[in-house]
Design an enzyme around this catalytic site. Structure first.
Site, PDB file in Angstrom:
ATOM      1  N   ASP A  32       0.850  -1.196   0.000  1.00  0.00           N
ATOM      2  CA  ASP A  32       0.000   0.000   0.000  1.00  0.00           C
ATOM      3  C   ASP A  32       0.890   1.252   0.000  1.00  0.00           C
ATOM      4  O   ASP A  32       1.811   1.355   0.807  1.00  0.00           O
ATOM      5  CB  ASP A  32      -0.907   0.001   1.239  1.00  0.00           C
ATOM      6  CG  ASP A  32      -1.841  -1.205   1.240  1.00  0.00           C
ATOM      7  OD1 ASP A  32      -2.186  -1.692   0.150  1.00  0.00           O
ATOM      8  OD2 ASP A  32      -2.216  -1.673   2.333  1.00  0.00           O
TER       9      ASP A  32
ATOM     10  N   GLU B 261      -0.899 -10.967  -8.087  1.00  0.00           N
ATOM     11  CA  GLU B 261      -2.196 -10.560  -8.643  1.00  0.00           C
ATOM     12  C   GLU B 261      -2.153  -9.103  -9.128  1.00  0.00           C
ATOM     13  O   GLU B 261      -2.592  -8.784 -10.226  1.00  0.00           O
ATOM     14  CB  GLU B 261      -3.300 -10.693  -7.583  1.00  0.00           C
ATOM     15  CG  GLU B 261      -4.013 -12.022  -7.619  1.00  0.00           C
ATOM     16  CD  GLU B 261      -3.695 -12.879  -6.406  1.00  0.00           C
ATOM     17  OE1 GLU B 261      -2.955 -12.418  -5.514  1.00  0.00           O
ATOM     18  OE2 GLU B 261      -4.177 -14.027  -6.376  1.00  0.00           O
TER      19      GLU B 261
HETATM   20  N1  SAM Z   1       1.018  -8.616  -2.562  1.00  0.00           N
HETATM   21  C1  SAM Z   1      -0.260  -8.739  -3.230  1.00  0.00           C
HETATM   22  C2  SAM Z   1      -0.103  -8.522  -4.713  1.00  0.00           C
HETATM   23  O1  SAM Z   1       0.924  -7.996  -5.137  1.00  0.00           O
HETATM   24  O2  SAM Z   1      -1.006  -8.887  -5.470  1.00  0.00           O
HETATM   25  C3  SAM Z   1      -1.295  -7.801  -2.605  1.00  0.00           C
HETATM   26  C4  SAM Z   1      -1.021  -6.328  -2.759  1.00  0.00           C
HETATM   27  S1  SAM Z   1      -2.211  -5.305  -1.861  1.00  0.00           S
HETATM   28  C5  SAM Z   1      -2.059  -3.759  -2.600  1.00  0.00           C
HETATM   29  C6  SAM Z   1      -1.373  -5.059  -0.304  1.00  0.00           C
HETATM   30  C7  SAM Z   1      -1.773  -6.050   0.752  1.00  0.00           C
HETATM   31  O3  SAM Z   1      -0.929  -5.865   1.864  1.00  0.00           O
HETATM   32  C8  SAM Z   1      -3.194  -5.873   1.239  1.00  0.00           C
HETATM   33  O4  SAM Z   1      -3.881  -7.111   1.177  1.00  0.00           O
HETATM   34  C9  SAM Z   1      -3.037  -5.392   2.676  1.00  0.00           C
HETATM   35  O5  SAM Z   1      -4.069  -5.825   3.528  1.00  0.00           O
HETATM   36  C10 SAM Z   1      -1.698  -5.990   3.052  1.00  0.00           C
HETATM   37  N2  SAM Z   1      -0.996  -5.216   4.098  1.00  0.00           N
HETATM   38  C11 SAM Z   1      -0.744  -3.895   4.073  1.00  0.00           C
HETATM   39  N3  SAM Z   1      -0.104  -3.518   5.192  1.00  0.00           N
HETATM   40  C12 SAM Z   1       0.060  -4.641   5.938  1.00  0.00           C
HETATM   41  C13 SAM Z   1       0.639  -4.888   7.197  1.00  0.00           C
HETATM   42  N4  SAM Z   1       1.162  -3.888   7.938  1.00  0.00           N
HETATM   43  N5  SAM Z   1       0.652  -6.161   7.664  1.00  0.00           N
HETATM   44  C14 SAM Z   1       0.111  -7.165   6.933  1.00  0.00           C
HETATM   45  N6  SAM Z   1      -0.474  -6.981   5.724  1.00  0.00           N
HETATM   46  C15 SAM Z   1      -0.496  -5.739   5.233  1.00  0.00           C
END
Ligand code: SAM
Length: 211
Positions: A117, A192
């Site tokens: 994010d 994804e």
């Molecule tokens: N890595 C995957 C991809 O590239 O398709 C998902 C990308 S998505 C934009 C970012 C994911 O990171 C989200 O599902 C979010 O919930 C998770 N996330 C963000 N900050 C996090 C944290 N501090 N601890 C665990 N998960 C986190």
């Protein structure tokens, strides 16, 4: 990632054999959980888990743990996981801020951050997974020659990371602003988000960092 509460997600996660329920209890002994001393690699913010499940299938001699803080997102990964017979991967429903309470010093061999994010507002910079605070956390759990691998299509987050990572005392060993046209693409597994953004024509950035 668009978040929607899914009824039953917490219950499915709490009873899943693929989710480590009390990860702190395994701190320093994840090798026992896997039943071998293979290297342990983790993805922080794995989303629906395409990337890490594909890595686990390709590399049976490596252990993997995918970390996702939202149960509704992790549930999607579990549904896919149930179709696969993989002995070398587990999931955690935890916030990355707890990494040092979950893993012992040097227990992790590699950390993957994919399409994290961006948190574009300056006042939220500390939440970015490549902020100096998070890099210091990774420093606590990675073995001395371990690496962090980061991919994103977000140019601002990438530019920020090229500064924040050295600021935390790390070295950027390699980087590209167009992964799919770079030698760094060898063996690349698409996430994804990577599939979606590259289909939309966005170049993918990648860096590898070590201490
Ligand atoms: N890595 C995957 C991809 O590239 O398709 C998902 C990308 S998505 C934009 C970012 C994911 O990171 C989200 O599902 C979010 O919930 C998770 N996330 C963000 N900050 C996090 C944290 N501090 N601890 C665990 N998960 C986190």
């Amino acid at each position: 990632m668009r978040l929607r509460h899914i009824r039953g997600a917490e219950q499915a996660i709490a009873t899943s054999p693929y989710v480590i329920q009390q990860p702190q209890e395994y701190r320093g002994r994840f090798a026992q959980l896997f039943g071998n001393r293979n290297p342990l690699r983790i993805e922080v913010g794995m989303g629906k888990g395409r990337f890490i499940m594909e890595l686990a299938a390709r590399n049976p001699q490596v252990n993997y743990i995918g970390i996702e803080r939202y149960s509704s997102v992790l549930l999607r990964a579990l549904q896919k996981r149930e179709e696969l017979a993989l002995p070398n991967i587990y999931f955690l429903c935890e916030d990355a801020r707890l990494l040092a309470e979950i893993f012992a010093p040097g227990e992790v061999d590699r950390i993957y951050l994919n399409f994290s994010d961006p948190w574009p507002k300056d006042r939220h910079a500390k939440r970015r997974l490549t902020s100096p605070d998070f890099m210091r956390l990774y420093d606590q759990i990675l073995k001395p020659d371990g690496t962090v691998e980061f991919k994103t299509d977000n140019q601002d987050l990438f530019a920020y990371s090229l500064e924040s990572i050295p600021e935390a005392g790390w070295r950027v060993d390699a980087f590209t602003r167009d992964l799919h046209c770079s030698p760094m693409a060898e063996g690349n597994v698409m996430t994804e988000y990577e599939m979606r953004f590259s289909a939309a024509g966005n170049p993918i950035c990648k860096l590898v960092a070590s201490r």
